[in-house]
Design a protein around this motif. Structure first.
Motif, PDB file in Angstrom:
ATOM      1  N   PHE A   1      -9.356   0.244  -9.612  1.00  0.00           N
ATOM      2  CA  PHE A   1      -9.392   0.443  -8.154  1.00  0.00           C
ATOM      3  C   PHE A   1      -8.306   1.426  -7.760  1.00  0.00           C
ATOM      4  O   PHE A   1      -7.130   1.217  -8.072  1.00  0.00           O
ATOM      5  CB  PHE A   1      -9.117  -0.888  -7.437  1.00  0.00           C
TER       6      PHE A   1
ATOM      7  N   LYS B   1       0.816  -1.227   0.000  1.00  0.00           N
ATOM      8  CA  LYS B   1       0.000   0.000   0.000  1.00  0.00           C
ATOM      9  C   LYS B   1       0.851   1.278   0.000  1.00  0.00           C
ATOM     10  O   LYS B   1       0.377   2.330  -0.405  1.00  0.00           O
ATOM     11  CB  LYS B   1      -0.963   0.013   1.177  1.00  0.00           C
TER      12      LYS B   1
ATOM     13  N   CYS C   1      -9.230  -0.029  -2.271  1.00  0.00           N
ATOM     14  CA  CYS C   1      -8.589  -1.321  -1.929  1.00  0.00           C
ATOM     15  C   CYS C   1      -8.665  -1.644  -0.443  1.00  0.00           C
ATOM     16  O   CYS C   1      -8.458  -2.793  -0.049  1.00  0.00           O
ATOM     17  CB  CYS C   1      -7.133  -1.331  -2.382  1.00  0.00           C
TER      18      CYS C   1
ATOM     19  N   SER D   1      -6.813  -6.664   2.256  1.00  0.00           N
ATOM     20  CA  SER D   1      -7.317  -5.749   1.237  1.00  0.00           C
ATOM     21  C   SER D   1      -8.764  -6.113   0.957  1.00  0.00           C
ATOM     22  O   SER D   1      -9.232  -7.186   1.365  1.00  0.00           O
ATOM     23  CB  SER D   1      -6.502  -5.867  -0.058  1.00  0.00           C
TER      24      SER D   1
END
Ligand SMILES: Cc1cc2nc3c(=O)[nH]c(=O)nc-3n(C[C@H](O)[C@H](O)[C@H](O)COP(=O)(O)OP(=O)(O)OC[C@H]3O[C@@H](n4cnc5c(N)ncnc54)[C@H](O)[C@@H]3O)c2cc1C
Length: 307
Positions: free
Chosen positions: A150, A131, A155, A162
């Motif tokens: 996305f 991330k 997410c 996730s």
């Protein structure tokens, strides 16, 4: 694109465990993936999406459906943003980005598996997680055939979590990551350093499925005990599952050819001809002991398939 029958799953995993899949197909692009999904629908069988096979345990009795192996290997660079196919190996992605002088993410080097699998589990090591550099992902909704972009917020990334973990109807096709400009030689050296560190910690190149259990959230008493023992504060109330397994006397514990790691009891290692039955026995013993001795319920990080 060929669909094979009675395909051995063992070789597709880092654990070297598993029976046969009734059907197996390799998707090199979105078109292949759609054809495979259509096949599963026509045959009225379940499907399972597989990346690098480094976080799954397949049952010895196999999978009575279609394994869709994601092989999408696209790779493109636009300034400091890299767009990578879900089937590209994570290390391969880091090395290729390094050749374009893009880095800043070398703590992830050595985590086995594919980019798709890493996004789905928000893989992480040495203080870095997917991330941190994630920009967006192109994803196929397998029920509607719709392609969805996305972004980071969609997410819902968290610790090894996730949105995709809760929604297996979505398949990640490719993802974009924003890296940092640096120099190839420096990045390459950082990558090799991380891999050496992983080797020292015995979490590299082993026949395993990675961390078996998710680090659990525990009460304050156990958090304090962890601090007294290790001198570091637990994050978000979580302590390492491996630490609890050590306390519960699980490190070294061997059932058949499956052994809890010496340095990391949370890594179950196939030391010979281990099978899924032995994995489940060791897992069950670990869960029972940790629950009985510490009142903590362990949950699998690995994905169990065909049980
Ligand atoms: C020796 C060893 C060390 C490890 N060290 C670490 C570590 O330091 N940090 C860490 O985070 N993990 C670690 N792992 C675990 C593992 O490498 C990661 O979880 C990895 O990101 C899994 O990716 P994969 O492609 O192998 O996924 P797979 O094992 O193939 O699949 C895992 C799950 O992801 C899903 N999936 C795969 N591809 C896609 C896709 N394209 N779209 C949607 N879903 C998909 C699968 O359906 C499955 O549910 C380690 C594993 C091993 C064996």
């Amino acid at each position: 694109m060929e669909i094979k029958e009675n395909f051995s799953l063992k070789e597709l995993t880092t654990f070297d465990i598993g029976g046969q899949a009734r059907y197996y197909g390799h998707a090199m692009d979105c078109g292949d993936l759609k054809k495979l999904l259509q096949f599963a629908k026509e045959q009225n069988v379940a499907f399972f999406v597989l990346g690098g096979g480094s976080n799954v345990v397949f049952s010895d009795s196999g999978f009575d459906g279609l394994i869709i192996h994601i092989g999408i290997d696209t790779f493109g660079i636009d300034q400091d943003v890299v767009t990578v196919g879900a089937g590209v190996g994570l290390l391969d992605f880091l090395r290729r980005a390094a050749r374009a002088d893009l880095g800043g993410f070398s703590g992830m080097a050595g985590i086995p598996g594919s980019v798709g699998g890493a996004v789905r589990g928000n893989a992480g090591a040495f203080g870095q997680e997917i991330k941190d550099v994630f920009v967006s992902a192109r994803v196929l909704h397998t029920l509607t055939g719709e392609l969805v972009e996305f972004d980071l917020a969609m997410c819902d990334f968290g610790y090894r979590h996730s949105f995709f973990k809760e929604h297996s109807e979505y398949v990640i096709l490719e993802a974009k990551f924003a890296l940092t400009k640096s120099h190839e030689t420096e990045i390459a050296a950082e990558i090799e350093k991380t891999i050496s560190l992983r080797e020292e910690k015995h979490i590299q190149g082993i026949r395993s499925a990675g961390s078996f259990f998710i680090n659990p959230v525990v009460g304050e008493e156990l958090q304090e005990e962890f601090f007294r023992d290790k001198g570091v504060r637990s994050r978000g109330g979580r302590v390492p599952a491996g630490w609890l397994l050590d306390l519960a006397g699980l490190s070294h514990k061997r059932i058949g050819d499956i052994q809890a790691g010496e340095m990391h009891a949370n890594y179950f290692i196939n030391v010979g001809e281990g099978n899924s039955d032995q994995v489940m026995q060791l897992s069950s013993l670990a869960k029972t002991r940790v629950r009985d001795q510490y009142g903590v319920k362990l949950a699998e990080e690995v994905q169990l398939v065909g049980f």
